[in-house]
Enzyme design. Sequence first.
Site, mmCIF file in Angstrom:
data_model
loop_
_atom_site.group_PDB
_atom_site.id
_atom_site.type_symbol
_atom_site.label_atom_id
_atom_site.label_comp_id
_atom_site.label_asym_id
_atom_site.label_seq_id
_atom_site.Cartn_x
_atom_site.Cartn_y
_atom_site.Cartn_z
ATOM 1 N N GLU A 143 0.871 -1.175 0.000
ATOM 2 C CA GLU A 143 0.000 0.000 0.000
ATOM 3 C C GLU A 143 0.908 1.226 0.000
ATOM 4 O O GLU A 143 1.626 1.470 0.973
ATOM 5 C CB GLU A 143 -0.896 -0.068 1.242
ATOM 6 C CG GLU A 143 -2.140 0.748 1.148
ATOM 7 C CD GLU A 143 -2.919 0.552 -0.151
ATOM 8 O OE1 GLU A 143 -3.257 -0.603 -0.491
ATOM 9 O OE2 GLU A 143 -3.187 1.551 -0.838
ATOM 10 N N CYS A 148 4.570 -2.235 -8.495
ATOM 11 C CA CYS A 148 3.221 -1.844 -8.077
ATOM 12 C C CYS A 148 3.254 -0.623 -7.156
ATOM 13 O O CYS A 148 3.563 0.471 -7.623
ATOM 14 C CB CYS A 148 2.504 -3.043 -7.464
ATOM 15 S SG CYS A 148 0.723 -2.848 -7.542
ATOM 16 N N ARG A 165 -3.179 5.641 -9.591
ATOM 17 C CA ARG A 165 -3.343 4.558 -8.609
ATOM 18 C C ARG A 165 -4.644 3.810 -8.848
ATOM 19 O O ARG A 165 -5.605 4.383 -9.354
ATOM 20 C CB ARG A 165 -3.394 5.133 -7.191
ATOM 21 C CG ARG A 165 -2.065 5.621 -6.675
ATOM 22 C CD ARG A 165 -2.214 6.070 -5.230
ATOM 23 N NE ARG A 165 -2.484 4.949 -4.340
ATOM 24 C CZ ARG A 165 -3.065 5.081 -3.153
ATOM 25 N NH1 ARG A 165 -3.455 6.252 -2.717
ATOM 26 N NH2 ARG A 165 -3.269 4.021 -2.397
ATOM 27 N N ILE A 185 -2.517 -6.565 -9.023
ATOM 28 C CA ILE A 185 -3.358 -6.509 -7.821
ATOM 29 C C ILE A 185 -3.631 -5.048 -7.482
ATOM 30 O O ILE A 185 -2.722 -4.331 -7.054
ATOM 31 C CB ILE A 185 -2.674 -7.221 -6.629
ATOM 32 C CG1 ILE A 185 -2.337 -8.666 -6.992
ATOM 33 C CG2 ILE A 185 -3.568 -7.168 -5.383
ATOM 34 C CD1 ILE A 185 -1.448 -9.380 -5.990
ATOM 35 N N ARG A 186 -4.842 -4.614 -7.693
ATOM 36 C CA ARG A 186 -5.197 -3.193 -7.494
ATOM 37 C C ARG A 186 -4.061 -2.291 -8.004
ATOM 38 O O ARG A 186 -3.560 -1.409 -7.314
ATOM 39 C CB ARG A 186 -5.503 -2.909 -6.019
ATOM 40 C CG ARG A 186 -6.663 -3.750 -5.496
ATOM 41 C CD ARG A 186 -7.134 -3.275 -4.148
ATOM 42 N NE ARG A 186 -7.729 -1.957 -4.253
ATOM 43 C CZ ARG A 186 -7.514 -0.958 -3.391
ATOM 44 N NH1 ARG A 186 -6.705 -1.124 -2.365
ATOM 45 N NH2 ARG A 186 -8.111 0.186 -3.542
ATOM 46 N N HIS A 246 3.299 -7.722 -10.402
ATOM 47 C CA HIS A 246 4.128 -8.334 -9.355
ATOM 48 C C HIS A 246 4.956 -9.505 -9.874
ATOM 49 O O HIS A 246 4.541 -10.664 -9.720
ATOM 50 C CB HIS A 246 3.210 -8.874 -8.240
ATOM 51 C CG HIS A 246 2.575 -7.833 -7.404
ATOM 52 N ND1 HIS A 246 3.060 -7.454 -6.173
ATOM 53 C CD2 HIS A 246 1.475 -7.079 -7.623
ATOM 54 C CE1 HIS A 246 2.287 -6.525 -5.650
ATOM 55 N NE2 HIS A 246 1.314 -6.269 -6.509
ATOM 56 N N GLU A 301 7.389 -10.861 -8.564
ATOM 57 C CA GLU A 301 7.840 -11.711 -7.436
ATOM 58 C C GLU A 301 6.792 -12.745 -7.051
ATOM 59 O O GLU A 301 7.067 -13.637 -6.266
ATOM 60 C CB GLU A 301 8.218 -10.830 -6.230
ATOM 61 C CG GLU A 301 7.068 -10.295 -5.388
ATOM 62 C CD GLU A 301 6.273 -9.174 -6.061
ATOM 63 O OE1 GLU A 301 6.565 -8.831 -7.216
ATOM 64 O OE2 GLU A 301 5.333 -8.655 -5.431
HETATM 65 N N1 GLN Z 1 -3.303 -0.180 -4.672
HETATM 66 C C1 GLN Z 1 -2.014 -0.039 -4.061
HETATM 67 C C2 GLN Z 1 -1.634 1.423 -3.929
HETATM 68 O O1 GLN Z 1 -2.238 2.265 -4.490
HETATM 69 C C3 GLN Z 1 -0.954 -0.782 -4.855
HETATM 70 C C4 GLN Z 1 -1.274 -2.250 -4.891
HETATM 71 C C5 GLN Z 1 -0.091 -3.160 -4.954
HETATM 72 O O2 GLN Z 1 1.045 -2.759 -4.675
HETATM 73 N N2 GLN Z 1 -0.373 -4.398 -5.254
HETATM 74 O O3 GLN Z 1 -0.724 1.734 -3.239
#
Ligand code: GLN
Length: 194
Positions: free
Chosen positions: A47, A78, A105, A134-135, A171, A173
């Site tokens: 995050e 990310c 984002r 992922i998001r 990602h 990893e």
């Molecule tokens: N949604 C997260 C952000 O805005 C990033 C998501 C992630 O690192 N998988 O920070």
Amino acid sequence: MRIGVLASQGAFIEHLSALRRLKVEALPVRLAPQLNGLDGLIIPGGESTAIGKLMLSSDLTEEIKRLAQKGLPIFGTCAGMIVLSTRNSDQAIAPLGVMDIVVKRNAFGRQRESFETELSIPVLGEKPFPAVFIRAPLIEKTNGDVEILARLADGTAVAARQGELLVSAFHPELTDDLRFHQYFLDIVRRQVSL
Ligand code: GLN
């Protein structure tokens, strides 16, 4: 080669294990002195608001910025990509501003919040790369000598490089494919041998 992985929050364990599988010394970084003597640094996904705050409170922000400006290779995945950018869509975090990219984002709508896709990444060879989103953020705009390394089928930019800085919206990893990490280590190796 000694590579640090910022271990404040997020998917740092997976990065450490990918690096160890590639037989390099991989160290978690939580405090500014742990940046000493590193040849490269990974800022993981997680995050970005939390990572940004923890970096500030442990005096890592200014030090990482200084090292990036001196040419330390850094790979941001990310949330790590958001941290390295010059600007992000909601300004919830003040990014380091070391890489000439503007990011958005949480750029993928609800249904595609998380998805996996096979990406063509020419610098990694012909075989498609399994990319886990992922998001995820996307790269909205680039300036200067930023090179886009990968795009989704609709043209959205999702990986880029500028000198010794490397970013991916996905990602690497979280898969068994180590080619993206290997590509980062090639950048580090070149820098170390200068
Ligand atoms: N949604 C997260 C952000 O805005 C990033 C998501 C992630 O690192 N998988 O920070």
